[in-house]
Write an enzyme that holds these catalytic residues in place. Sequence first.
Site, short mmCIF file in Angstrom:
data_model
loop_
_atom_site.label_atom_id
_atom_site.label_comp_id
_atom_site.label_asym_id
_atom_site.label_seq_id
_atom_site.Cartn_x
_atom_site.Cartn_y
_atom_site.Cartn_z
N ASN A 123 -15.90 29.03 46.19
CA ASN A 123 -16.21 27.88 45.48
C ASN A 123 -16.96 26.78 46.32
O ASN A 123 -16.40 26.00 46.95
CB ASN A 123 -15.12 27.20 44.66
CG ASN A 123 -15.27 26.17 43.70
OD1 ASN A 123 -16.65 25.98 43.85
ND2 ASN A 123 -14.48 25.44 43.39
N LYS A 182 -18.90 24.56 45.22
CA LYS A 182 -18.88 23.04 44.50
C LYS A 182 -20.19 22.51 44.50
O LYS A 182 -21.06 23.25 44.39
CB LYS A 182 -17.69 22.26 45.47
CG LYS A 182 -16.26 22.85 45.37
CD LYS A 182 -15.24 21.84 45.65
CE LYS A 182 -13.83 22.40 45.97
NZ LYS A 182 -12.91 21.77 45.94
N HIS A 195 -11.45 24.67 36.72
CA HIS A 195 -10.92 24.21 37.80
C HIS A 195 -10.42 22.74 37.74
O HIS A 195 -10.95 21.94 36.73
CB HIS A 195 -12.34 24.05 38.57
CG HIS A 195 -11.81 23.75 40.21
ND1 HIS A 195 -11.56 22.43 40.62
CD2 HIS A 195 -11.64 24.50 41.43
CE1 HIS A 195 -11.36 22.57 42.05
NE2 HIS A 195 -11.24 23.94 42.40
N GLU A 219 -10.70 20.29 39.10
CA GLU A 219 -11.60 18.77 39.24
C GLU A 219 -12.46 18.69 38.15
O GLU A 219 -12.84 17.80 37.62
CB GLU A 219 -12.79 19.03 40.60
CG GLU A 219 -11.81 18.94 41.84
CD GLU A 219 -12.75 19.91 42.93
OE1 GLU A 219 -13.67 20.23 42.97
OE2 GLU A 219 -12.16 20.00 44.03
N GLU A 250 -4.08 27.18 41.77
CA GLU A 250 -4.32 25.99 42.73
C GLU A 250 -3.69 24.91 42.49
O GLU A 250 -3.81 24.07 41.89
CB GLU A 250 -5.80 25.75 42.42
CG GLU A 250 -6.78 26.75 42.64
CD GLU A 250 -8.13 26.34 42.98
OE1 GLU A 250 -8.81 27.11 44.14
OE2 GLU A 250 -8.97 25.84 42.63
N GLY A 295 -8.24 20.79 49.30
CA GLY A 295 -9.23 19.87 49.95
C GLY A 295 -8.45 18.82 50.85
O GLY A 295 -8.79 17.99 51.57
N SER A 311 -6.69 24.55 50.29
CA SER A 311 -6.74 24.74 51.67
C SER A 311 -6.66 25.85 52.33
O SER A 311 -6.02 26.00 53.39
CB SER A 311 -5.82 23.59 51.98
OG SER A 311 -5.75 22.36 51.61
C1 PEP Z 1 -11.17 24.60 45.45
O1 PEP Z 1 -11.42 23.63 44.96
O2 PEP Z 1 -11.18 25.58 44.44
C2 PEP Z 1 -10.35 24.69 46.82
C3 PEP Z 1 -9.26 25.66 46.62
O3 PEP Z 1 -10.58 23.94 47.66
P1 PEP Z 1 -10.26 23.71 48.97
O4 PEP Z 1 -10.13 25.40 49.81
O5 PEP Z 1 -11.21 23.03 50.20
O6 PEP Z 1 -8.90 23.20 49.25
#
Ligand code: PEP
Length: 243
Positions: free
Chosen positions: A8, A10, A93, A95, A160, A166, A205
């Site tokens: 992803n 983003k 997601h 976000e 998630e 993040g 992460s």
């Molecule tokens: C995400 O936002 O889908 C995600 C998994 O981000 P990160 O790997 O940076 O935690």
Amino acid sequence: MAQLIAGNWKMHGSRGFAAALATNIAAGAAGLACDLLLCPPFTALEATAAALRGSAIKLGAQDCHAAASGAHTGDIAAPMLADLGCTATILGHSERRAAHGETDAVVRAKALAAAASGLMAVVCVGESAAERDAGQAEAIVCAQLAASLPDGFAGVVAYEPIWAIGTGRTPTEADVAAMHAALRAALLARLGVAGRGVRILYGGSVNAGNAARLLAVAEVGGALVGGASLDAESFLAIARAAT
Ligand code: PEP
């Protein structure tokens, strides 16, 4: 079923950045056991599609509108994504749920639109830190799943935890195993035997250092990777840890 490693990207990168990243990932992907999916921003979909031509890596978006067309300024419809060569899209997601007010019902409508255009929906669910601390993580996430999936869902689910995105923090393997077991049970109850074919990704992460242990957890069908997907070598290292 092979694990799926999805990147992803983003809101990062020019078309040139995306093309170079996709080219470098494709160059290092030969012989990998897992499936790969790259989800660049809308503006870089065409450049990424060109870079991936001839490779087995799939192209996906990060969202779509629930309608197939219409007066929706600034939005992108699922048929437009299919027209660009996408075979998948991330939906719901955290976000987008937080910043755009996307409810489970909106996510469900988008998942229907994605399926109608032949796109594999990667539907995201996950709890906040406060919900986990209150011992409500499984109940909250399973309720999200129930309300976000349309009947007959045949896509992918991504678990998630919001507090892991993040942040460099990840749940324990035991916590991942418990959540994925609960999600599998919910999928089987909802979809019958077809629920067994829905891959449940872990996201939050994931990096080259922790991928092997997270991907080895029962019922983890792959990973949704944010930050570490913006570097070809990090993303490929995660993919090499997959089966
Ligand atoms: C995400 O936002 O889908 C995600 C998994 O981000 P990160 O790997 O940076 O935690």
